[in-house]
Design a protein around this motif. Structure first.
Motif, PDB file in Angstrom:
ATOM      1  N   ASP A 122       0.653  -1.388  -0.035  1.00 29.88           N
ATOM      2  CA  ASP A 122      -0.031  -0.077   0.000  1.00 29.88           C
ATOM      3  C   ASP A 122       0.897   1.384   0.092  1.00 29.88           C
ATOM      4  N   ASP A 123       2.106   1.157   0.173  1.00 27.00           N
ATOM      5  CA  ASP A 123       3.086   2.281   0.309  1.00 27.00           C
ATOM      6  C   ASP A 123       2.739   3.000  -1.051  1.00 27.00           C
ATOM      7  N   PRO A 124       2.656   4.180  -1.491  1.00 28.37           N
ATOM      8  CA  PRO A 124       2.370   4.859  -2.741  1.00 28.37           C
ATOM      9  C   PRO A 124       3.727   4.888  -3.554  1.00 28.37           C
ATOM     10  N   ARG A 125       5.049   4.624  -2.625  1.00 27.90           N
ATOM     11  CA  ARG A 125       6.150   4.631  -3.565  1.00 27.90           C
ATOM     12  C   ARG A 125       6.383   3.069  -4.383  1.00 27.90           C
ATOM     13  N   VAL A 126       5.444   2.074  -3.661  1.00 24.02           N
ATOM     14  CA  VAL A 126       5.549   1.100  -4.255  1.00 24.02           C
ATOM     15  C   VAL A 126       4.691   0.947  -5.776  1.00 24.02           C
ATOM     16  N   GLY A 127       3.631   1.673  -5.534  1.00 20.20           N
ATOM     17  CA  GLY A 127       2.807   1.768  -6.765  1.00 20.20           C
ATOM     18  C   GLY A 127       3.455   2.619  -7.885  1.00 20.20           C
ATOM     19  N   GLN A 128       4.147   3.768  -7.474  1.00 23.80           N
ATOM     20  CA  GLN A 128       4.938   4.650  -8.329  1.00 23.80           C
ATOM     21  C   GLN A 128       5.898   3.669  -9.039  1.00 23.80           C
ATOM     22  N   LEU A 129       6.735   2.787  -8.430  1.00 21.90           N
ATOM     23  CA  LEU A 129       7.903   1.841  -8.967  1.00 21.90           C
ATOM     24  C   LEU A 129       7.121   0.964  -9.859  1.00 21.90           C
ATOM     25  N   ALA A 130       5.861   0.193  -9.596  1.00 22.79           N
ATOM     26  CA  ALA A 130       5.016  -0.828 -10.417  1.00 22.79           C
ATOM     27  C   ALA A 130       4.736   0.053 -11.596  1.00 22.79           C
ATOM     28  N   GLU A 131       4.283   1.215 -11.581  1.00 22.63           N
ATOM     29  CA  GLU A 131       3.580   2.029 -12.872  1.00 22.63           C
ATOM     30  C   GLU A 131       4.859   2.042 -13.601  1.00 22.63           C
ATOM     31  N   MET A 132       5.976   2.567 -13.002  1.00 21.52           N
ATOM     32  CA  MET A 132       7.096   2.725 -13.914  1.00 21.52           C
ATOM     33  C   MET A 132       7.674   1.728 -14.550  1.00 21.52           C
ATOM     34  N   ILE A 133       7.732   0.561 -13.844  1.00 21.64           N
ATOM     35  CA  ILE A 133       8.345  -0.819 -14.427  1.00 21.64           C
ATOM     36  C   ILE A 133       7.319  -1.144 -15.703  1.00 21.64           C
ATOM     37  N   ALA A 134       5.982  -1.078 -15.626  1.00 24.99           N
ATOM     38  CA  ALA A 134       4.926  -1.214 -16.506  1.00 24.99           C
ATOM     39  C   ALA A 134       5.409  -0.553 -17.715  1.00 24.99           C
ATOM     40  N   GLN A 135       5.475   0.872 -17.596  1.00 25.33           N
ATOM     41  CA  GLN A 135       5.780   1.585 -18.504  1.00 25.33           C
ATOM     42  C   GLN A 135       6.859   1.434 -19.515  1.00 25.33           C
ATOM     43  N   ILE A 136       8.128   1.029 -18.913  1.00 25.24           N
ATOM     44  CA  ILE A 136       9.208   0.935 -19.371  1.00 25.24           C
ATOM     45  C   ILE A 136       8.867  -0.569 -20.233  1.00 25.24           C
ATOM     46  N   ARG A 137       8.466  -1.509 -19.624  1.00 24.86           N
ATOM     47  CA  ARG A 137       8.165  -2.887 -20.333  1.00 24.86           C
ATOM     48  C   ARG A 137       7.409  -2.475 -21.576  1.00 24.86           C
ATOM     49  N   ALA A 138       6.157  -1.811 -21.380  1.00 27.18           N
ATOM     50  CA  ALA A 138       5.397  -1.577 -22.578  1.00 27.18           C
ATOM     51  C   ALA A 138       6.204  -0.704 -23.732  1.00 27.18           C
ATOM     52  N   GLY A 139       6.958   0.120 -23.442  1.00 27.92           N
ATOM     53  CA  GLY A 139       7.848   0.937 -24.217  1.00 27.92           C
ATOM     54  C   GLY A 139       8.728   0.096 -25.033  1.00 27.92           C
ATOM     55  N   ASN A 140       9.325  -0.771 -24.603  1.00 28.04           N
ATOM     56  CA  ASN A 140      10.261  -1.777 -25.064  1.00 28.04           C
ATOM     57  C   ASN A 140       9.894  -3.073 -25.713  1.00 28.04           C
ATOM     58  N   ARG A 141       8.828  -3.302 -25.778  1.00 33.89           N
ATOM     59  CA  ARG A 141       8.214  -4.329 -26.488  1.00 33.89           C
ATOM     60  C   ARG A 141       8.569  -4.526 -27.904  1.00 33.89           C
TER      61      ARG A 141
END
Length: 468
Positions: free
Chosen positions: A449-468
């Motif tokens: 639930d820590d907001p920083r955990v969510g920020q990191l998860a979102e950033m990871i997803a964006q990087i993966r989506a942009g490099n498929r």
């Protein structure tokens, strides 16, 4: 009784150890008049060509490396016998293995564990630099010497990963000790530097708690635990362990090797912040040994080198003599104004110049200086100089983590910025590895639930989506 002599000069005195590969004798070199250790291949393996090659390879591997934390190999050969046996002649190490220390004392002081871990990580860093992995790191292979040093023993099952050499490992050969084997090792998968870091994490947990983290009711149960069981949290077993140290051990015990620390140097940089004395652990300490005196002098030299540079500089120029915090603030504003006009070269030059004066006078970790350093890294990133930006962010992460901990807001900002730079620089895998490791550690300690955990998860997803 006539003593056994090997190769016409090495006298065998007594057996001092037995392992999976063979026996180790305390010996004496009659030619050079010094104590030695003599290691023979196990008689049951002497007829195995693969094991004999592995034993001979140990000499070649260790001869490549030069580090005070591992025994020196002096000689190798084949004893005519009968029976014929390969042998190694090594430096004789006087000390007590950590399994013996644990048996007598139970858990050890945090500072002592950090010192043991730091020394071990330094040895692993040297070995890994040669693409050599220990693969059997455990308390019985770590020896505490009277001078306070720790020696890493028995690289006998180490495997060189050089592309031009034949792998001497067979899947399912059972090499290693189940209580200290990484999941990929249990599965017979490829061994990587993080395999040794997993074992070191298990050793650190045991030294801090007196308990083997993954021990099962049987050898098979233990190996299943290594693959499937969540690692115990050291803080739950011993509350006074610093948070950062506990988080480090948890990350070292990640099931996926890509979620563990990047290398042995990364482990070293964290545990060094908690290093304490090893006094009292050895029954016969030698505080005045030449080795300890030498190490103390080297440590003192390293600690004062930066200060000496600052205190013995040439006479200050008028600009340095009149330097104030206001000058630093003005330089940051001017650099920002220049950047707004897309004049990045003079903006970066402006900040570099003022920081050359500010850092020696105010300190690299001063709040105003840190803000200026972050701004400099940001400017390099905006200008497209991602390599230089990565260097600046990396230095900031190291300095700020040492002072504020790994989850300080400014540290987290630098981590995300560095990952962005790595993506732009074509280092997508490194960026994802960094962010996933940080995400896992942060979630384990502070919860999903820590907001920083969510920020990191979102950033990871964006990087993966942009490099498929």
């Amino acid at each position: 009784m006539t003593p056994r002599i090997v190769a016409g000069r090495y006298e065998l005195i007594e057996i001092i150890g037995r392992g999976g590969m063979g026996q180790v004798y305390r010996g004496f070199d009659r030619q050079l008049k010094r104590r030695i250790a003599v290691k023979f291949i196990h008689p049951g393996l002497a007829d195995s060509e693969e094991w004999e090659r592995r034993f001979v390879r140990e000499a070649e591997l260790m001869a490549r490396m030069s580090h005070p934390g591992m025994p020196t190999v002096f000689d190798a050969g084949i004893d005519a016998g009968p029976p014929e046996q390969p042998f190694l002649i090594m430096e004789y190490i006087e000390g007590i293995t950590l399994d013996s220390v644990l048996a007598k004392r139970g858990s050890l002081p945090v500072g002592a564990v950090a010192s043991i871990a730091a020394q071990t990580a330094a040895v692993l860093a040297e070995a890994h630099n040669h693409s050599i992995f220990h693969r059997d790191l455990k308390p019985s292979n770590l020896m505490l010497c009277p001078d306070g040093t720790v020696k890493v023993l028995d690289f006998g099952i180490a495997v060189a990963m050089d592309a031009n050499q034949t792998r001497l490992t067979r899947t399912g050969s059972g090499i290693g000790t189940p209580e200290y084997m990484a999941p990929e090792q249990v599965r017979g998968k490829t061994v990587v530097p993080q395999t040794d870091l997993y074992s070191l994490g298990l050793v650190m947990y045991e030294l801090l708690t007196g308990v083997r983290a993954m021990l099962g009711a049987s050898e098979i149960d233990t190996m299943i635990n290594q693959i499937n069981a969540d690692p115990p949290v050291v803080h739950h077993a011993r509350g006074e362990v610093p948070e950062e140290l506990g988080v480090l051990i948890t990350s070292m015990l990640a099931k996926n090797h890509t979620h563990r620390p990047a290398d042995a140097t990364a482990v070293y940089s964290v545990v060094m912040r908690y290093v304490g004395a090893l006094d009292g652990l050895h029954e016969n300490p030698d505080p005045t040994s030449p080795t300890r005196l030498y190490a103390t002098a080297v440590g003192a030299s390293a600690a004062t080198r930066t200060a000496a540079t600052h205190h013995h500089r040439a006479p200050k120029s008028p600009a340095e003599s009149d330097f104030t915090r206001g000058d630093l603030e003005r330089a940051v504003r001017q650099a920002r104004d220049l950047a707004d006009e897309s004049r990045y070269v003079p903006a970066i030059g402006q900040l570099n110049t003022v920081l050359e004066v500010a850092v020696p006078q105010l300190g690299a970790r001063d709040a105003d200086v840190v803000d200026a350093r972050v701004r400099l890294a940001d400017l390099c990133m905006e200008a497209g100089d991602y390599k230089q930006a990565i260097a600046h962010y990396s230095e900031l992460i190291d300095d700020l983590t040492a002072e504020r901990g790994p989850y300080d807001d400014q540290v987290m900002f630098c981590q995300r910025q560095m990952a962005n730079c790595q993506v732009h620089n074509g280092q997508v895998r490194a960026a994802l590895t960094r962010l996933r490791r940080l995400h896992e550690q942060l979630a384990a300690w502070h919860g999903e639930d820590d907001p920083r955990v969510g920020q990191l998860a979102e950033m990871i997803a964006q990087i993966r989506a942009g490099n498929r």
